[in-house]
Enzyme design. Sequence first.
Site, short mmCIF file in Angstrom:
data_model
loop_
_atom_site.label_atom_id
_atom_site.label_comp_id
_atom_site.label_asym_id
_atom_site.label_seq_id
_atom_site.Cartn_x
_atom_site.Cartn_y
_atom_site.Cartn_z
N TYR A 117 1.68 -1.05 13.84
CA TYR A 117 1.65 -1.88 12.63
C TYR A 117 1.43 -0.99 11.39
O TYR A 117 2.18 -1.06 10.42
CB TYR A 117 0.53 -2.90 12.78
CG TYR A 117 0.31 -3.81 11.59
CD1 TYR A 117 1.32 -4.65 11.13
CD2 TYR A 117 -0.94 -3.87 10.96
CE1 TYR A 117 1.09 -5.51 10.06
CE2 TYR A 117 -1.17 -4.73 9.90
CZ TYR A 117 -0.14 -5.54 9.45
OH TYR A 117 -0.37 -6.40 8.39
N GLY B 133 9.85 -14.78 7.36
CA GLY B 133 8.62 -14.91 8.16
C GLY B 133 7.66 -15.91 7.56
O GLY B 133 6.43 -15.73 7.61
N GLY B 134 8.22 -16.99 7.00
CA GLY B 134 7.44 -17.90 6.16
C GLY B 134 6.54 -18.87 6.91
O GLY B 134 5.76 -19.58 6.27
N LEU C 102 0.52 -16.81 5.94
CA LEU C 102 0.58 -16.74 4.47
C LEU C 102 1.79 -17.40 3.83
O LEU C 102 1.75 -17.76 2.65
CB LEU C 102 0.55 -15.26 4.03
CG LEU C 102 -0.60 -14.41 4.57
CD1 LEU C 102 -0.54 -13.01 3.97
CD2 LEU C 102 -1.94 -15.06 4.25
N1 LIG Z 1 -2.67 -12.14 7.19
C1 LIG Z 1 -3.27 -11.02 6.82
O1 LIG Z 1 -4.51 -10.87 6.91
C2 LIG Z 1 -2.45 -9.91 6.26
C3 LIG Z 1 -3.09 -8.76 5.76
C4 LIG Z 1 -2.33 -7.70 5.30
C5 LIG Z 1 -0.95 -7.80 5.26
N2 LIG Z 1 -0.34 -8.92 5.75
C6 LIG Z 1 1.12 -8.97 5.74
O2 LIG Z 1 1.58 -10.18 5.15
C7 LIG Z 1 2.76 -10.62 5.83
C8 LIG Z 1 2.56 -12.06 6.29
O3 LIG Z 1 1.45 -12.06 7.18
P1 LIG Z 1 1.08 -13.33 8.05
O4 LIG Z 1 -0.38 -13.22 8.32
O5 LIG Z 1 1.64 -14.57 7.48
O6 LIG Z 1 1.84 -12.96 9.41
P2 LIG Z 1 2.05 -13.90 10.68
O7 LIG Z 1 2.01 -13.03 11.89
O8 LIG Z 1 1.15 -15.06 10.63
O9 LIG Z 1 3.55 -14.41 10.47
C9 LIG Z 1 4.66 -13.56 10.59
C10 LIG Z 1 5.90 -14.41 10.77
O10 LIG Z 1 7.01 -13.54 11.01
C11 LIG Z 1 7.91 -14.24 11.84
N3 LIG Z 1 8.85 -13.34 12.51
C12 LIG Z 1 8.66 -12.58 13.62
N4 LIG Z 1 9.81 -11.98 13.96
C13 LIG Z 1 10.74 -12.35 13.05
C14 LIG Z 1 12.12 -12.07 12.88
N5 LIG Z 1 12.79 -11.29 13.74
N6 LIG Z 1 12.77 -12.63 11.83
C15 LIG Z 1 12.11 -13.44 10.96
N7 LIG Z 1 10.81 -13.74 11.09
C16 LIG Z 1 10.14 -13.21 12.12
C17 LIG Z 1 7.01 -14.96 12.83
O11 LIG Z 1 7.70 -16.06 13.44
C18 LIG Z 1 5.84 -15.39 11.94
O12 LIG Z 1 5.99 -16.72 11.50
C19 LIG Z 1 3.00 -9.63 6.96
O13 LIG Z 1 3.96 -8.69 6.55
C20 LIG Z 1 1.66 -8.94 7.14
O14 LIG Z 1 1.80 -7.63 7.59
C21 LIG Z 1 -1.06 -9.97 6.25
C1 LIG Z 2 -5.39 -6.64 7.90
C2 LIG Z 2 -4.10 -7.25 8.28
O1 LIG Z 2 -3.02 -6.47 8.06
C3 LIG Z 2 -4.03 -8.17 9.45
N1 LIG Z 2 -4.87 -9.32 9.22
C4 LIG Z 2 -4.44 -7.52 10.74
O2 LIG Z 2 -5.61 -7.58 11.05
O3 LIG Z 2 -3.63 -6.98 11.42
#
Ligand SMILES: NC(=O)c1ccc[n+]([C@@H]2O[C@H](COP(=O)([O-])OP(=O)(O)OC[C@H]3O[C@@H](n4cnc5c(N)ncnc54)[C@H](O)[C@@H]3O)[C@@H](O)[C@H]2O)c1
Ligand SMILES: C[C@@H](O)[C@H](N)C(=O)O
Length: 373
Positions: A195, A62-63, A67
Amino acid sequence: MPVTRLLRQVAGQMLGSPACGCWTATPPLQFLGTSPQQIPADASFHSTSFSGTDQPRVLITGGLGQLGVGLANLLRKRFGKDNVILSDIRKPPDHIFHSGPFIYSDILDYKNLREIVVNNRITWLFHYSALLSAVGEANVSLARAVNITGLHNVLDVAAEHNLRLFVPSTIGAFGPTSPRNPTPDLCVQRPRTIYGVSKVHAELMGEYYHHRYGLDFRCLRYPGIISADSQPGGGTTDYAVQIFHDALKNGKFECNLKPSTSLPMMYIDDCLRATLEVMEAPAESLSMRTYNINAMSFTPEDLAQEVLKHVPKFQITYNVDSVRQAIADSWPMNFDDSNARKDWGWKHDFDLPELVTTMLNFHGSDTRVAQAN
Ligand SMILES: NC(=O)c1ccc[n+]([C@@H]2O[C@H](COP(=O)([O-])OP(=O)(O)OC[C@H]3O[C@@H](n4cnc5c(N)ncnc54)[C@H](O)[C@@H]3O)[C@@H](O)[C@H]2O)c1
Ligand SMILES: C[C@@H](O)[C@H](N)C(=O)O
């Protein structure tokens, strides 16, 4: 003697014992994974372990989200460009494709995931694929598949191949019955979003695999993450990223949360550094496998006041989204990360003033370049 028992005996001899100092807990050969694909009995014979002297070989799932690219940049600086493979199901833009190894990986396709791990001799896996809180509520069945079934595949591949596995959790893993101000590491977790439910499941499954099979599972509960050069993927905290863009472009911003909604937040550089630090922490320093991390808490009103110091005519208005507001009202207001600070020395660099200055500087230079062209 059945083949599996024989293999188990041979493996026992090959793995040595605690006395030789080289023993590691390994998943049983007849590993009872939950993935629909059955794991072959001799799986662990094909795995390569990470030894302290080698560089890890890293896969990020999911790169291409908010993030993952930043994490790849950080890890490539540390471990070398070719040791870090970014993957996703989306097509990467040119600059990302040319910045280092990229590969297609759908975490719902177990065989594809295993092939990537084996062919690239992966030793560390950062599992970032997920559907976030707001998009998850709009598509519960897809969120359930990606966040839960996908996690099962990742856990099984990681356990089979003796990987060190990082899975991020979130403030969203707590719910209205959790203490909200502050929220400690260990308390009631009854989230009300798919989620959140999937992230509590990930925490528990990872910890279970750690205790049951010796999987080196590490997990941080991230706050809302704020980044300048990547877009959020559909969460409740997204407003705190969009506000900077709109403040500089239009001088105003319409916020979808109420002015007094307090949530834990963190600048992306702190988040990615914490992720690398916990992955590099000696196992003995980790008294837990899932930690809260935090930097600051603020409300939309606090954030707007800070932006106003830099953009004097900035105006914020409110048009509350009831789904996001209900989610935010069930989440922590302040996050207690004292265990992370105590166990592995976690310390954030960015508080609200530094965050706002950094974000506005980034978008300001961006806007000036766009205007000049
Ligand atoms: N961004 C935040 O504020 C935040 C906060 C808490 C936790 N997180 C966690 O960090 C991680 C990364 O977050 P993010 O903000 O980059 O998420 P994002 O939603 O921006 O990206 C997620 C990625 O997962 C990919 N994806 C979806 N289905 C898929 C599949 N079947 N196979 C492979 N990839 C797939 C999507 O194409 C997307 O690029 C997540 O697990 C999220 O829960 C993020
Ligand atoms: C907090 C976090 O997991 C994500 N940015 C969301 O709002 O869903």
